[in-house]
Design an enzyme around this catalytic site. Structure first.
Site, PDB file in Angstrom:
ATOM      1  N   ARG A 169      22.618  -0.313  -7.272  1.00 58.39           N
ATOM      2  CA  ARG A 169      23.488   0.201  -8.449  1.00 58.39           C
ATOM      3  C   ARG A 169      25.177  -0.881  -7.812  1.00 58.39           C
ATOM      4  NH1 ARG A 169      25.882   6.118  -9.052  1.00 58.39           N
ATOM      5  NH2 ARG A 169      27.000   6.078  -7.427  1.00 58.39           N
ATOM      6  N   ASP A 179      31.939  11.068  -2.836  1.00 63.51           N
ATOM      7  CA  ASP A 179      32.272  10.004  -2.948  1.00 63.51           C
ATOM      8  C   ASP A 179      33.209   9.417  -4.523  1.00 63.51           C
ATOM      9  OD1 ASP A 179      31.434  10.264  -5.848  1.00 63.51           O
ATOM     10  OD2 ASP A 179      29.203   9.583  -5.192  1.00 63.51           O
TER      11      ASP A 179
END
Length: 541
Positions: free
Chosen positions: A178, A461
């Site tokens: 990603r 996150d």
């Protein structure tokens, strides 16, 4: 450094117009190769004007919503949605069965643990679970290359040795990398005097360091694409894929990408996003935490109808979230694409009661997804892989997926996606304190170079910090009354609670000085910052 045996100087073979200002450590030249830098330059020169155009278009959407216009399905793309004939490419090698996907940053230890986790796919995260510190940007690519090559090892400071359980790539998770979102620059690489796109830097470095290795292992270069807000952003990615494949003499269609539907505007353009990437598409993912952040960001000025309750009160069973996830499964399977469920952020705890509650919640969450038709789902810790696997095994059996489950019973309207008001829950002082606590803890760690942080038995996150500060901003600017104390949320109240919360956090108050400044800068300011990570990145070397 031993002056008699100095570390050899690292030099790069720079193409014309390309500058690299980040520190060059031994081994960096292998990733920052002439080929990679040429590809970055080509992508920048071809696509940067369109990237900037799409970022400006995002702001225009927010302005239109603020003026009273609601998001909806686009009339100009109705023909794409109504045409039942098109499908995305069939699942690529290594992506047929995705029943459990492990997510995490690309530091060396985490890379090995993820590859040994037993998951079918590893989302190797250079985005929300990673701080875009220069060393992380480059060394993450080195770690991924070494993992695919089967040569990766790691020795901890305590002397513990880490290595792959096997070098047979067919027995290890398929790596899906990603990259950063379109909104983030890479300030350490410039082309013709301009900063480059963090998205395209991450993409190009991976393509040049690892694509051939992935192909030789029987798989291919695969990507998760974050934070898109419009199908024309997917078209931009598709053009980047074709440019890179042509430049590297890789057949078009080798690259596959799964798009995260984690912004409010994207929820209304799922079919269009699949259509733009159809030759390179590997499906869609329900990125639930950033989706909540995007709801707040997009509708932040529209009053109480779009004010979310405490973060922990917003579950996937809320009507608007059910509409979003069921539409995603219906859309994907209609087009032959995988539907991947959201993150289970729980991590194992030494407290037996906490641990049991976490596993019960993960099992319930994954059971809902599997029974709704999802083909797989995410977990944030290797310890949660067996639970997710068990749930999907029970539904899938020997089948690699449930693409044949078309969910033709699902019909979702724009009004259902916009129905934030019916979300159960209240805004409380406890929730406000929790936002401050988690936001400060995460930011303090992020600024040191770590993007995935265990806080209160959850793996957090960047989406965590974005939700935390966005809720605080929205509650202040909508003069929300706290259900448990009766106080109105103001900047003065937030600043007082910050002063009360900081001494209760792990470490010393001095550890949170920079995080506190940054949190307050974006949480109580008059103007809303689109992304917390943009000013945070500027504060980073």
């Amino acid at each position: 450094m031993n002056e008699q045996n100095p570390t050899p100087a690292v030099t790069l073979d720079l193409p014309e117009g390309v500058q690299v200002t980040g520190e060059l450590r031994p081994g960096y030249e292998e990733v920052l190769s002439r080929q990679a830098l040429e590809l970055i330059a080509a992508l920048h020169r071809e696509l940067e004007p369109r990237r900037q155009e799409r970022l400006r278009a995002r702001a225009e959407v927010v302005d239109a919503v603020a003026a009273g216009q609601d998001l909806g399905f686009l009339p100009e793309t109705a023909s794409v949605r109504e045409d039942d004939s098109w499908r995305v490419a069939p699942p690529a090698p290594g992506l047929e069965d995705r029943r459990v996907e492990m997510t995490g940053p690309t530091d060396r230890k985490m890379t090995i643990n993820a590859m040994n986790s037993g998951a079918r796919v590893w989302l190797a995260d250079q985005e929300d679970a990673n701080t875009p510190m220069w060393a992380n940007v480059v060394e993450g690519q080195i770690n991924l290359r070494d993992a695919i090559a089967g040569t990766i090892t790691f020795t901890s400071p305590e002397g513990k040795e880490y290595a792959l359980s096997t070098t047979d790539q067919s027995q290890l998770p398929t790596i899906v990398m990603r990259p950063r979102g379109w909104h983030l620059d890479e300030k350490h690489i410039t082309v013709d005097g301009e900063r480059t796109s963090g998205s395209l830097v991450d993409f190009a470095l991976y393509m040049c360091a690892s694509a051939r290795l992935q192909i030789d292992s029987g798989k291919g270069p695969y990507f998760y694409l974050p934070k898109m807000e419009h199908h024309l952003e997917a078209r931009l990615w598709n053009d980047a894929f074709n440019l890179a494949q042509d430049a590297l003499a890789i057949p078009r269609g080798t690259i596959r990408a799964t798009c995260l539907v984690e912004t409010y505007p994207a929820a209304f353009q799922m079919e269009e996003i699949l259509h733009e990437l159809r030759d390179h598409s590997a499906g869609l993912n329900a990125g639930r935490w950033d989706y909540l952040f995007s709801i707040i960001k997009t509708y932040r000025t529209r009053g109480e109808d779009f004010v979310l309750p405490d973060r922990n009160a917003v579950t996937m069973t809320a009507p608007m979230m059910r509409a979003y996830t069921e539409l995603l499964v219906r859309t994907c399977h209609k087009r032959g694409a995988h539907a991947i469920g959201g993150m289970a952020a729980f991590i194992p705890s030494k407290d037996e009661d906490v641990n049991k509650a976490a596993y019960d919640k993960v099992r319930a969450d994954k059971s809902r997804e599997a029974n709704d038709g999802f083909d797989g789902s995410w977990v944030a810790h290797p310890g949660m892989v067996p639970t997710c696997l068990e749930v999907f095994d029970a539904v899938l059996g020997d089948r690699p997926n449930q693409l044949d489950r078309l969910r033709e019973d699902v019909s979702v309207t724009a009004a259902e996606l916009l129905d934030v008001r019916s979300t159960p829950g209240e805004v409380t002082e406890q929730g406000l304190r929790a936002n401050i606590d988690v936001g400060l803890q995460y930011l303090a760690t992020w600024l040191t170079g770590r993007g995935a942080v265990g806080i209160h038995n959850l793996m957090e996150d960047a989406a965590t910090a974005e939700i935390s500060r966005s809720q605080v901003w929205q509650w202040i600017h909508n003069q929300v009354t706290l259900a448990d104390t009766g106080e109105t949320v103001t900047s003065e109240l937030v600043e007082r609670l910050v002063d009360e919360v900081v001494p209760t956090l792990p470490g010393s108050p001095e550890d949170y000085a920079d995080a506190t400044r940054l949190f307050l800068e974006v949480a109580v300011a008059d103007d809303y910052a689109d992304f917390l990570t943009v000013p945070a990145y500027e504060a980073m070397p």
